[in-house]
Design an enzyme around this catalytic site. Structure first.
Site, PDB file in Angstrom:
ATOM      1  N   ARG A  13       0.838  -1.204   0.000  1.00 32.17           N
ATOM      2  CA  ARG A  13       0.000   0.000   0.000  1.00 32.17           C
ATOM      3  C   ARG A  13       0.876   1.259   0.000  1.00 32.17           C
ATOM      4  O   ARG A  13       1.078   1.887  -1.023  1.00 32.17           O
ATOM      5  CB  ARG A  13      -0.965  -0.040   1.203  1.00 32.17           C
ATOM      6  CG  ARG A  13      -2.188   0.841   1.059  1.00 32.17           C
ATOM      7  CD  ARG A  13      -1.927   2.310   1.255  1.00 32.17           C
ATOM      8  NE  ARG A  13      -1.387   2.618   2.579  1.00 32.17           N
ATOM      9  CZ  ARG A  13      -0.922   3.813   2.923  1.00 32.17           C
ATOM     10  NH1 ARG A  13      -0.923   4.807   2.061  1.00 32.17           N
ATOM     11  NH2 ARG A  13      -0.429   4.021   4.137  1.00 32.17           N
ATOM     12  N   ASP A  14       1.441   1.579   1.132  1.00 36.38           N
ATOM     13  CA  ASP A  14       2.225   2.821   1.218  1.00 36.38           C
ATOM     14  C   ASP A  14       3.450   2.768   0.306  1.00 36.38           C
ATOM     15  O   ASP A  14       3.839   3.770  -0.294  1.00 36.38           O
ATOM     16  CB  ASP A  14       2.670   3.040   2.670  1.00 36.38           C
ATOM     17  CG  ASP A  14       2.850   4.510   3.019  1.00 36.38           C
ATOM     18  OD1 ASP A  14       2.580   5.358   2.154  1.00 36.38           O
ATOM     19  OD2 ASP A  14       3.266   4.790   4.156  1.00 36.38           O
ATOM     20  N   HIS A 205       4.637   4.740  12.712  1.00 32.21           N
ATOM     21  CA  HIS A 205       4.803   4.653  11.251  1.00 32.21           C
ATOM     22  C   HIS A 205       5.797   5.725  10.826  1.00 32.21           C
ATOM     23  O   HIS A 205       5.520   6.916  10.980  1.00 32.21           O
ATOM     24  CB  HIS A 205       3.426   4.889  10.622  1.00 32.21           C
ATOM     25  CG  HIS A 205       3.411   4.928   9.126  1.00 32.21           C
ATOM     26  ND1 HIS A 205       2.924   3.874   8.367  1.00 32.21           N
ATOM     27  CD2 HIS A 205       3.786   5.878   8.235  1.00 32.21           C
ATOM     28  CE1 HIS A 205       3.002   4.192   7.075  1.00 32.21           C
ATOM     29  NE2 HIS A 205       3.524   5.407   6.963  1.00 32.21           N
ATOM     30  N   HIS A 207       8.684   7.361   8.009  1.00 34.53           N
ATOM     31  CA  HIS A 207       9.317   7.471   6.686  1.00 34.53           C
ATOM     32  C   HIS A 207      10.753   7.927   6.885  1.00 34.53           C
ATOM     33  O   HIS A 207      11.061   8.690   7.801  1.00 34.53           O
ATOM     34  CB  HIS A 207       8.546   8.465   5.811  1.00 34.53           C
ATOM     35  CG  HIS A 207       7.287   7.891   5.250  1.00 34.53           C
ATOM     36  ND1 HIS A 207       7.127   7.586   3.916  1.00 34.53           N
ATOM     37  CD2 HIS A 207       6.129   7.528   5.852  1.00 34.53           C
ATOM     38  CE1 HIS A 207       5.917   7.069   3.717  1.00 34.53           C
ATOM     39  NE2 HIS A 207       5.285   7.027   4.879  1.00 34.53           N
ATOM     40  N   CYS A 238       7.797  10.146  -0.880  1.00 33.27           N
ATOM     41  CA  CYS A 238       7.095  11.193  -0.153  1.00 33.27           C
ATOM     42  C   CYS A 238       6.652  12.175  -1.226  1.00 33.27           C
ATOM     43  O   CYS A 238       7.498  12.742  -1.917  1.00 33.27           O
ATOM     44  CB  CYS A 238       8.018  11.862   0.861  1.00 33.27           C
ATOM     45  SG  CYS A 238       7.236  13.235   1.717  1.00 33.27           S
ATOM     46  N   ASN A 247       9.296   4.578   3.156  1.00 27.22           N
ATOM     47  CA  ASN A 247       9.130   4.099   4.527  1.00 27.22           C
ATOM     48  C   ASN A 247      10.449   3.492   5.001  1.00 27.22           C
ATOM     49  O   ASN A 247      11.315   3.159   4.194  1.00 27.22           O
ATOM     50  CB  ASN A 247       8.060   2.992   4.566  1.00 27.22           C
ATOM     51  CG  ASN A 247       6.679   3.498   4.235  1.00 27.22           C
ATOM     52  OD1 ASN A 247       6.339   3.704   3.084  1.00 27.22           O
ATOM     53  ND2 ASN A 247       5.874   3.710   5.259  1.00 27.22           N
TER      54      ASN A 247
END
Ligand code: ZN
Length: 304
Positions: A13-14, A205, A207, A238, A247
């Site tokens: 996903r991310d 979470h 990054h 990002c 991430n």
């Protein structure tokens, strides 16, 4: 017994969300299957956003339909609003991750709703949840800094965390969406959030946009947090820092933790292979350090 740290894999996903090279559904399913074989127990696999806005996230229903429910495997869907919640329930996700932005500027730009509107939407979603529906985690995004508003007040983050905790959600996460936190800020925010969370578990979470990702993860673990997100291969950009890495890499986090004696559920060698494979499909070199350097002590160097 050594302490176990739970790592929620967010690569499908991310990790992919901001990539221009679109993964086919079959490629995403292969990525998910390989990550589960490598030890992922909880994984963010889909996002119920409008695919016109985020083309990489198209096919959420097809992906969920292709994943048989398996004991001990939790497939998480990202939810930004009531429409997303309805889709998440219909697709039979094992968990829903409801995002609430800590600032208005980011919220309006990212989700078309102010921070207060998103807090209200979270309450509405929790209010309509029926027994048997997916458990709800709430992720507070831009909890350490906003690309538009700059510093984000601790009081605002705590206010949202308290609202979520009062709704008795299953888990609350603080997300450094744009990668601006430092380890000391992480400790302060974790301690502040804990004051209002009761016994709701906390997840973090991070990054690695500015190379503080693993240091922030370390600070979180030192502050007693047992659940962290990570993305295989360090995938994930990002959107506000075009050339930045993504991430924190799952393999980098697993290495750091297991080297220090913590338990994770992952196989490092498999993670490195998956990270390099997925990065290759995206036409880039892996962003993870382990993907470039390998583990230590490496089995290949063991002389029989
Ligand atoms: Zn993220």
């Amino acid at each position: 017994m050594s302490r176990r740290i739970e790592i929620v894999e967010v690569g499908p996903r991310d990790g992919l969300q901001n990539e221009k090279t679109l993964f086919e559904i079959d490629q995403k399913l292969e990525m998910i299957a390989r990550l589960e074989a490598a030890g992922a127990r909880r994984m963010e696999v889909v996002s119920f956003v409008n695919p016109k806005r985020v083309p990489q996230m198209a096919g959420a229903e097809e992906i969920m339909a292709a994943l048989p429910h398996t004991a001990g495997r939790s497939r998480i869907g990202l939810v930004l609003n009531m429409r997303g919640w309805d889709r998440c329930v219909a697709a039979r996700c094992d968990e829903a991750n409801v995002v609430v932005c800590a600032t208005d500027a980011f919220g309006i730009r990212n989700q078309g709703a102010s921070s207060a509107e998103q807090v209200a939407a979270m309450a509405d979603i929790v209010g309509v949840r029926k027994p048997g529906d997916p458990p709800i985690s709430v992720t507070v995004s831009v909890a350490f800094g906003c690309p538009f508003e700059g510093e984000v007040p601790e009081a605002r983050v705590v206010e949202i965390v308290k609202a979520a905790a009062d709704l008795k959600v299953a888990e609350i996460a603080l997300a450094d969406t744009i990668g601006v936190a430092d380890p000391w800020l992480v400790r302060r925010r974790v301690e502040a959030a804990r004051q209002v969370m009761g016994d709701v578990p906390l997840r973090l979470h991070f990054h690695d946009t500015r190379n503080t990702g693993l240091a922030n993860a370390f600070a979180g673990v030192e502050a007693g947090v047992d659940v962290l997100d990570a993305s295989v291969g360090g995938l994930g950009g990002c959107p506000f820092a075009p050339n930045a890495t993504g991430n924190i890499g799952t393999e980098d986090l697993v290495y750091m933790l297991e080297r220090a004696g913590f338990e994770t559920t992952y196989d490092l060698g498999q993670l490195i292979e998956i990270g390099n494979w997925a990065s290759g499909l995206l036409g880039k070199r892996t962003a993870s350090s382990l993907g470039r350097a390998g583990g230590f002590p490496s089995e290949a160097r063991v002389v029989a």
